[in-house]
Design an enzyme around this catalytic site. Structure first.
Site, PDB file in Angstrom:
ATOM      1  N   SER A   1       0.760  -1.303  -0.063  1.00 30.58           N
ATOM      2  CA  SER A   1       0.012   0.117  -0.201  1.00 30.58           C
ATOM      3  C   SER A   1       0.845   1.253  -0.034  1.00 30.58           C
ATOM      4  O   SER A   1       1.613   1.529  -0.934  1.00 30.58           O
ATOM      5  CB  SER A   1      -1.081  -0.160   1.106  1.00 30.58           C
ATOM      6  OG  SER A   1      -2.159   0.859   1.144  1.00 30.58           O
TER       7      SER A   1
ATOM      8  N   ASP B   1     -10.911  -3.022  -4.082  1.00 27.66           N
ATOM      9  CA  ASP B   1      -9.894  -1.956  -3.829  1.00 27.66           C
ATOM     10  C   ASP B   1      -9.827  -0.883  -4.383  1.00 27.66           C
ATOM     11  O   ASP B   1      -9.911  -0.979  -5.866  1.00 27.66           O
ATOM     12  CB  ASP B   1      -8.479  -2.617  -3.745  1.00 27.66           C
ATOM     13  CG  ASP B   1      -7.362  -1.770  -3.369  1.00 27.66           C
ATOM     14  OD1 ASP B   1      -7.801  -0.691  -2.848  1.00 27.66           O
ATOM     15  OD2 ASP B   1      -6.353  -2.427  -3.351  1.00 27.66           O
TER      16      ASP B   1
ATOM     17  N   HIS C   1      -8.454  -4.999  -0.432  1.00 23.36           N
ATOM     18  CA  HIS C   1      -7.213  -4.368   0.418  1.00 23.36           C
ATOM     19  C   HIS C   1      -7.131  -4.592   1.836  1.00 23.36           C
ATOM     20  O   HIS C   1      -8.083  -4.801   2.714  1.00 23.36           O
ATOM     21  CB  HIS C   1      -7.185  -2.854   0.118  1.00 23.36           C
ATOM     22  CG  HIS C   1      -5.983  -2.068   0.306  1.00 23.36           C
ATOM     23  ND1 HIS C   1      -5.217  -1.824  -0.757  1.00 23.36           N
ATOM     24  CD2 HIS C   1      -5.365  -1.779   1.267  1.00 23.36           C
ATOM     25  CE1 HIS C   1      -4.235  -1.091  -0.248  1.00 23.36           C
ATOM     26  NE2 HIS C   1      -4.126  -0.923   0.999  1.00 23.36           N
TER      27      HIS C   1
END
Length: 325
Positions: free
Chosen positions: A171, A265, A295
């Site tokens: 991320s 996501d 996610h």
């Protein structure tokens, strides 16, 4: 706040991730951005402790303190038993944790780093950069760059080989990993590769997937807006390379890339597009996409087998890189 009518039907979530999504919704479905930073950090740490990878053996660790501008930060060095006394130690893996630059720590990602170290046979250095909003951009990115520089400069004293480096992260950490991979600050090391787990590559939030996920998942479009507002000082152009590397990636041959994306996501489209650009530029690319996962699966890999499998593949990707100079 979104209504339940905008939530993805549970039947569309992958079977191994469905129980966690169901439990999240039954607990109120408060996505990131619903609370202030401190309780968000505590909740994230608790969730990682409950759902993350535990019991990864064959890897030792030690913590060191590294000087950075206006302070020092912690770096955790993971040493796989396999690497003890090995002649070819492979590249140093520098791991940058996710959490929107606001939450997360080297402790929340401890299991991920242990697994990567064991699978790759390489030393992994996990960097605890300072977090926003207390330390806004570019401080977290600069902390990571300076930590890497310290590791390279002090490799002999630390008994590590930092002549070749793989940058890895999930991320927000994946964003900084690819930014550093493509703009190394020194010629003292070679970037051997990058391992990117659903990375942030476009903070302008202009891809269609931002409009598809508005609630019912831990990370939704509103979450990313919250992270961005806390991380980036007001008025900062979002289209620059150190914030939105996707916007500068076309035609650029990148270091070998392992990238994982997930379908549920808001970052889905930008991750897929980033992989496609790397492929078009002719670099070595290994792209894995899980269309029905959300996610956050890697910090829940103790409960989501698909996430652990992907992490193992990422470690094997690094192992293959380590066999080539």
């Amino acid at each position: 706040m979104s209504s339940e009518r905008s939530w993805q039907p549970l039947a569309e979530v992958a079977e191994d991730a469905r129980p966690l999504v169901q439990a999240f919704r039954e607990a109120g479905g408060l996505h990131y951005g619903s609370l202030a930073p401190e309780p968000s950090r505590a909740n994230f740490a608790r969730a990682c402790g409950l759902n993350g990878l535990n019991g990864i053996d064959g890897v030792g660790h030690r913590d060191i303190m590294v000087p950075v501008t206006d302070g020092e930060i912690r770096v955790r060095l993971y040493q796989p038993d396999e690497a003890e006394g090995a002649g070819d130690k492979g590249p140093l893996v520098v791991f940058l944790h996710g959490g929107g630059w606001v939450i997360g720590s080297i402790d929340t990602h401890d299991g991920i780093c242990r697994l990567l170290a064991r699978q790759s046979g390489c030393v992994v250095a996990s960097v605890e950069y300072r977090l926003a909003p207390e330390h806004q951009w570019p401080v977290p990115l600069r902390d990571c760059e300076q930590a890497l520089g310290h590791l390279v400069a002090n490799a002999a004293a630390l008994s590590i080989d930092a002549s070749r480096v793989v940058l890895a992260g999930d991320s927000a950490g994946g964003s900084m990993a690819t930014i550093i991979s493509n703009s190394p600050a020194t010629g003292a090391y070679e970037v051997a590769g990058q391992v990117l787990l659903y990375p942030v590559t476009d903070l302008t939030a202009s891809r269609p997937s931002y409009g598809r996920f508005l609630g019912g998942l831990p990370l939704v479009a509103e979450s990313m807006q919250w992270f961005r507002e806390l991380y980036v000082p007001a008025g900062t152009p979002l289209d620059q390379p150190t914030l939105s590397p996707l916007l500068h990636a076309e035609g650029r041959r990148q270091p070998p890339m392992f990238i994982a994306t997930v379908g549920l996501d808001p970052l889905c489209d930008e991750g897929i597009e980033y992989a496609a650009m790397a492929a078009r530029a002719g670099g070595l690319l290994e792209h894995h996409h899980l269309p029905r996962h959300m996610h956050g699966i890697f910090t829940a890999a103790g409960r989501i087998s698909s996430a652990q499998n992907l992490l193992e593949l990422g470690g094997l990707f690094i192992r293959r890189l380590s066999r080539h100079s």
